[in-house]
Design a protein around this motif. Structure first.
Motif, PDB file in Angstrom:
ATOM      1  N   PRO A  13       0.815  -1.227   0.000  1.00  0.00           N
ATOM      2  CA  PRO A  13       0.000   0.000   0.000  1.00  0.00           C
ATOM      3  C   PRO A  13       0.839   1.263   0.000  1.00  0.00           C
ATOM      4  CG  PRO A  13      -0.928  -1.616   1.518  1.00  0.00           C
ATOM      5  CD  PRO A  13       0.381  -2.189   1.033  1.00  0.00           C
ATOM      6  N   ALA A  14       1.962   1.248   0.726  1.00  0.00           N
ATOM      7  CA  ALA A  14       2.809   2.444   0.772  1.00  0.00           C
ATOM      8  C   ALA A  14       3.369   2.760  -0.607  1.00  0.00           C
ATOM      9  CB  ALA A  14       3.946   2.246   1.766  1.00  0.00           C
ATOM     10  N   ALA A  15       3.706   1.724  -1.389  1.00  0.00           N
ATOM     11  CA  ALA A  15       4.227   1.942  -2.729  1.00  0.00           C
ATOM     12  C   ALA A  15       3.145   2.523  -3.634  1.00  0.00           C
ATOM     13  CB  ALA A  15       4.760   0.637  -3.301  1.00  0.00           C
ATOM     14  N   ALA A  16       1.941   1.962  -3.547  1.00  0.00           N
ATOM     15  CA  ALA A  16       0.839   2.461  -4.369  1.00  0.00           C
ATOM     16  C   ALA A  16       0.529   3.918  -4.015  1.00  0.00           C
ATOM     17  CB  ALA A  16      -0.396   1.583  -4.164  1.00  0.00           C
ATOM     18  N   GLN A  17       0.521   4.233  -2.721  1.00  0.00           N
ATOM     19  CA  GLN A  17       0.223   5.598  -2.317  1.00  0.00           C
ATOM     20  C   GLN A  17       1.308   6.562  -2.776  1.00  0.00           C
ATOM     21  OE1 GLN A  17      -2.613   6.529  -1.054  1.00  0.00           O
ATOM     22  NE2 GLN A  17      -2.028   8.685  -0.949  1.00  0.00           N
ATOM     23  N   GLU A  21       0.610   9.897  -5.063  1.00  0.00           N
ATOM     24  CA  GLU A  21       1.013  11.240  -4.669  1.00  0.00           C
ATOM     25  C   GLU A  21       1.999  11.855  -5.663  1.00  0.00           C
ATOM     26  OE1 GLU A  21       2.330  11.069  -0.636  1.00  0.00           O
ATOM     27  OE2 GLU A  21       0.352  10.534   0.132  1.00  0.00           O
ATOM     28  N   ALA A  22       2.874  11.017  -6.227  1.00  0.00           N
ATOM     29  CA  ALA A  22       3.816  11.525  -7.217  1.00  0.00           C
ATOM     30  C   ALA A  22       3.081  12.006  -8.463  1.00  0.00           C
ATOM     31  CB  ALA A  22       4.827  10.444  -7.575  1.00  0.00           C
ATOM     32  N   LEU A  23       2.120  11.219  -8.938  1.00  0.00           N
ATOM     33  CA  LEU A  23       1.399  11.588 -10.154  1.00  0.00           C
ATOM     34  C   LEU A  23       0.486  12.791  -9.937  1.00  0.00           C
ATOM     35  CD1 LEU A  23       0.566   8.001 -11.444  1.00  0.00           C
ATOM     36  CD2 LEU A  23       2.202   9.611 -12.435  1.00  0.00           C
ATOM     37  N   GLN A  24      -0.028  12.948  -8.726  1.00  0.00           N
ATOM     38  CA  GLN A  24      -0.878  14.101  -8.451  1.00  0.00           C
ATOM     39  C   GLN A  24      -0.110  15.415  -8.522  1.00  0.00           C
ATOM     40  OE1 GLN A  24      -2.562  12.932  -4.670  1.00  0.00           O
ATOM     41  NE2 GLN A  24      -4.477  12.284  -5.615  1.00  0.00           N
ATOM     42  N   LEU A  25       1.208  15.336  -8.438  1.00  0.00           N
ATOM     43  CA  LEU A  25       2.021  16.550  -8.568  1.00  0.00           C
ATOM     44  C   LEU A  25       2.087  17.039 -10.007  1.00  0.00           C
ATOM     45  CD1 LEU A  25       5.042  15.600  -6.265  1.00  0.00           C
ATOM     46  CD2 LEU A  25       3.305  17.333  -5.789  1.00  0.00           C
ATOM     47  N   ASP A  26       1.794  16.145 -10.963  1.00  0.00           N
ATOM     48  CA  ASP A  26       1.957  16.471 -12.386  1.00  0.00           C
ATOM     49  C   ASP A  26       0.635  16.963 -12.968  1.00  0.00           C
ATOM     50  OD1 ASP A  26       2.877  16.775 -14.914  1.00  0.00           O
ATOM     51  OD2 ASP A  26       3.298  14.661 -15.298  1.00  0.00           O
ATOM     52  N   ARG A  27       0.204  18.146 -12.557  1.00  0.00           N
ATOM     53  CA  ARG A  27      -1.093  18.648 -12.997  1.00  0.00           C
ATOM     54  C   ARG A  27      -1.105  19.028 -14.468  1.00  0.00           C
ATOM     55  NH1 ARG A  27      -3.278  22.431  -7.986  1.00  0.00           N
ATOM     56  NH2 ARG A  27      -3.097  20.844  -6.350  1.00  0.00           N
ATOM     57  N   ASP A  28       0.069  19.226 -15.057  1.00  0.00           N
ATOM     58  CA  ASP A  28       0.110  19.536 -16.487  1.00  0.00           C
ATOM     59  C   ASP A  28      -0.325  18.339 -17.321  1.00  0.00           C
ATOM     60  OD1 ASP A  28       0.985  22.080 -16.055  1.00  0.00           O
ATOM     61  OD2 ASP A  28       3.098  21.624 -16.386  1.00  0.00           O
ATOM     62  N   VAL A  33      -6.039  10.555 -10.332  1.00  0.00           N
ATOM     63  CA  VAL A  33      -5.368   9.283 -10.077  1.00  0.00           C
ATOM     64  C   VAL A  33      -6.173   8.524  -9.032  1.00  0.00           C
ATOM     65  CG1 VAL A  33      -3.215   8.134  -9.451  1.00  0.00           C
ATOM     66  CG2 VAL A  33      -3.155  10.443 -10.410  1.00  0.00           C
ATOM     67  N   GLU A  34      -6.416   7.246  -9.275  1.00  0.00           N
ATOM     68  CA  GLU A  34      -7.125   6.411  -8.308  1.00  0.00           C
ATOM     69  C   GLU A  34      -6.440   5.059  -8.209  1.00  0.00           C
ATOM     70  OE1 GLU A  34     -11.218   5.970  -9.276  1.00  0.00           O
ATOM     71  OE2 GLU A  34     -11.752   8.047  -8.744  1.00  0.00           O
ATOM     72  N   HIS A  35      -6.307   4.557  -6.983  1.00  0.00           N
ATOM     73  CA  HIS A  35      -5.773   3.219  -6.767  1.00  0.00           C
ATOM     74  C   HIS A  35      -6.884   2.344  -6.211  1.00  0.00           C
ATOM     75  CE1 HIS A  35      -3.623   0.144  -4.147  1.00  0.00           C
ATOM     76  NE2 HIS A  35      -3.340  -0.171  -5.392  1.00  0.00           N
ATOM     77  N   LEU A  42      -4.079   0.722 -10.820  1.00  0.00           N
ATOM     78  CA  LEU A  42      -3.863   2.164 -10.722  1.00  0.00           C
ATOM     79  C   LEU A  42      -4.439   2.796 -11.982  1.00  0.00           C
ATOM     80  CD1 LEU A  42      -2.395   4.432  -9.036  1.00  0.00           C
ATOM     81  CD2 LEU A  42      -0.497   4.147 -10.641  1.00  0.00           C
ATOM     82  N   HIS A  43      -5.421   3.692 -11.819  1.00  0.00           N
ATOM     83  CA  HIS A  43      -6.070   4.343 -12.954  1.00  0.00           C
ATOM     84  C   HIS A  43      -5.631   5.799 -13.011  1.00  0.00           C
ATOM     85  CE1 HIS A  43      -8.664   0.813 -13.189  1.00  0.00           C
ATOM     86  NE2 HIS A  43      -8.923   0.973 -11.890  1.00  0.00           N
ATOM     87  N   VAL A  44      -5.135   6.209 -14.161  1.00  0.00           N
ATOM     88  CA  VAL A  44      -4.626   7.571 -14.320  1.00  0.00           C
ATOM     89  C   VAL A  44      -5.340   8.216 -15.503  1.00  0.00           C
ATOM     90  CG1 VAL A  44      -2.594   9.005 -14.630  1.00  0.00           C
ATOM     91  CG2 VAL A  44      -2.369   6.789 -13.489  1.00  0.00           C
ATOM     92  N   GLU A  45      -6.080   9.292 -15.237  1.00  0.00           N
ATOM     93  CA  GLU A  45      -6.749  10.042 -16.294  1.00  0.00           C
ATOM     94  C   GLU A  45      -5.827  11.163 -16.754  1.00  0.00           C
ATOM     95  OE1 GLU A  45     -10.664  12.889 -16.934  1.00  0.00           O
ATOM     96  OE2 GLU A  45     -10.648  11.436 -15.282  1.00  0.00           O
TER      97      GLU A  45
END
Length: 391
Positions: A13-17, A21-28, A33-35, A42-45
């Motif tokens: 879980p710590a790795a997934a989280q 959090e890393a991907l949420q930093l990339d707002r561009d 992001v949902e796990h 891991l789903h990334v829009e």
């Protein structure tokens, strides 16, 4: 809309989280992001389809890193009757949690008394090691962070500080615009601000290493410093009250000496923290750790941190959050800082440094998650501090 789905398999879980959090930093590039813990997906829009290749590379790189990391508990204190509570709704409704903005919280009443109690205990812990108290400004020179490579590792956390130039015409024009806009004119300032030379400190201990420039420790000497300050780390959309803030409070204890001395001192500090948790009947563990997110070429540093056992963390389990909460860290820097500033031992060899850090708001949250918000149910060592305190 483009959605990428990654199968994380048995990733912890710590790795997934950490990936979320890393991907949420990339707002561009990333909208959402949902796990899904049940399926390990891991789903990334994405903002645009052409971002997919870059996001693929980030996820796969972090997944490879975390697959090489195995958990290791080095100490623990278990309480058989503990029931970890989801206190977030109660906190949100509490008049004693002062939510001032994203990542900005104040405390009052019993929550402030609890904060002060932990503050006093960790200051006393530092004093028990003979630590010399230092106090530093919240501002730190950007060049210090450059010297120790902070921007190369964690640029995402930096909060830069700047000001208007020493120019009367510019100041007069800004004042005139402010009067016309009734104070709402921040978007027009950017082009007139001076280049930032200062940063709100992202680490309490950072100024102390430069202060040891060219210092030579005496034979067998351990130099011990302590300091407390506000710490500022920009967290984007990852902020949550008391556990992940832009502005939070940390007490550090920093040691300078030989590896053997600092290794033993770290063990003593860890034992003192376990004793504190035993006194309060808190369910915690101390685990081998690494910083959860490095940028690109620096990700192998997480493996180094694990292999060298240079970083331990004290963790509270938070099932309702889906990951534990680190409330203290116990770090052996080896000669990372002392090499930059030439801090040596009497035999001419580089000294080493170690830092023990205690996040005060996180201790408050970890405590509340196990003891609840009703002070009448808190352990005696804490409730005794309410004598003479309002609230």
């Amino acid at each position: 809309m483009t959605v990428r789905t990654y199968q994380l398999g048995a990733a912890r879980p710590a790795a997934a989280q950490a990936m979320v959090e890393a991907l949420q930093l990339d707002r561009d590039n990333v909208v959402r992001v949902e796990h899904d813990a049940a399926t390990g997906s891991l789903h990334v829009e994405l903002v645009r389809p052409e971002s997919a290749e870059r996001i693929d590379a980030v996820v796969l790189s972090m997944l490879r890193m975390h697959r090489r990391i195995s958990p290791k508990v080095v100490r623990e204190h278990r309480v058989s009757s503990v029931e970890v509570q989801d206190i977030d709704e109660e906190l949100a409704a509490s008049p004693h949690l002062l939510q001032l903005g994203a990542g900005l919280c104040g405390l009052a009443g019993p929550l402030l008394v609890l904060f002060r109690w932990f503050e006093a205990r960790f200051r006393a812990l530092a004093a028990s090691f003979g630590a010399e108290e230092h106090h530093y400004p919240a501002l730190v020179l950007a060049e210090i962070l450059e010297e120790v490579g902070y921007f190369a590792h964690f640029p995402q956390h930096a909060t830069f500080c700047c000001h208007l130039p020493d120019s009367l015409p510019v100041l007069e024009s800004v004042a005139a615009e402010a009067r016309q806009a009734k104070g709402s004119f921040a978007e027009t300032l950017a082009d007139r601000l001076c280049p930032p030379r200062h940063v709100l400190t992202p680490g309490v201990c950072l100024p102390c290493y430069r202060q040891q420039r060219d210092v030579v420790l005496g034979p067998g000497e351990v130099r011990t410093l302590t300091m407390q300050n506000h710490v500022f780390r920009y967290e984007g959309a990852n902020v949550r009250p008391l556990t992940r803030a832009w502005d939070f409070s940390v007490r550090d204890i920093v040691f300078f000496g030989s590896y053997e001395q600092l290794h033993d001192l770290r063990e003593q500090v860890v034992e003192a923290c376990i004793a504190l948790c035993r006194e309060l009947e808190l369910d915690v563990r101390v685990e081998l750790a690494n910083d959860p997110f490095f940028l690109d070429a620096n990700r192998d540093k997480a493996i180094y941190q694990r292999m060298g056992e240079v970083k331990y963390e004290l963790l509270f389990d938070l099932p309702h959050r889906g990951r534990p909460l680190a409330a203290a860290s116990f770090n052996l820097h080896r000669d990372f800082y002392t090499k930059v500033y030439g801090t040596r031992r009497s035999d001419g060899q580089l000294a080493e440094s170690a830092c023990m850090g205690f996040g005060l708001e996180r201790w408050v949250y970890g405590f509340l998650s196990q003891k609840g918000l009703d002070p009448r149910r808190w352990p005696d060592p804490v409730t005794r501090s309410f004598k003479g305190s309002a609230g």
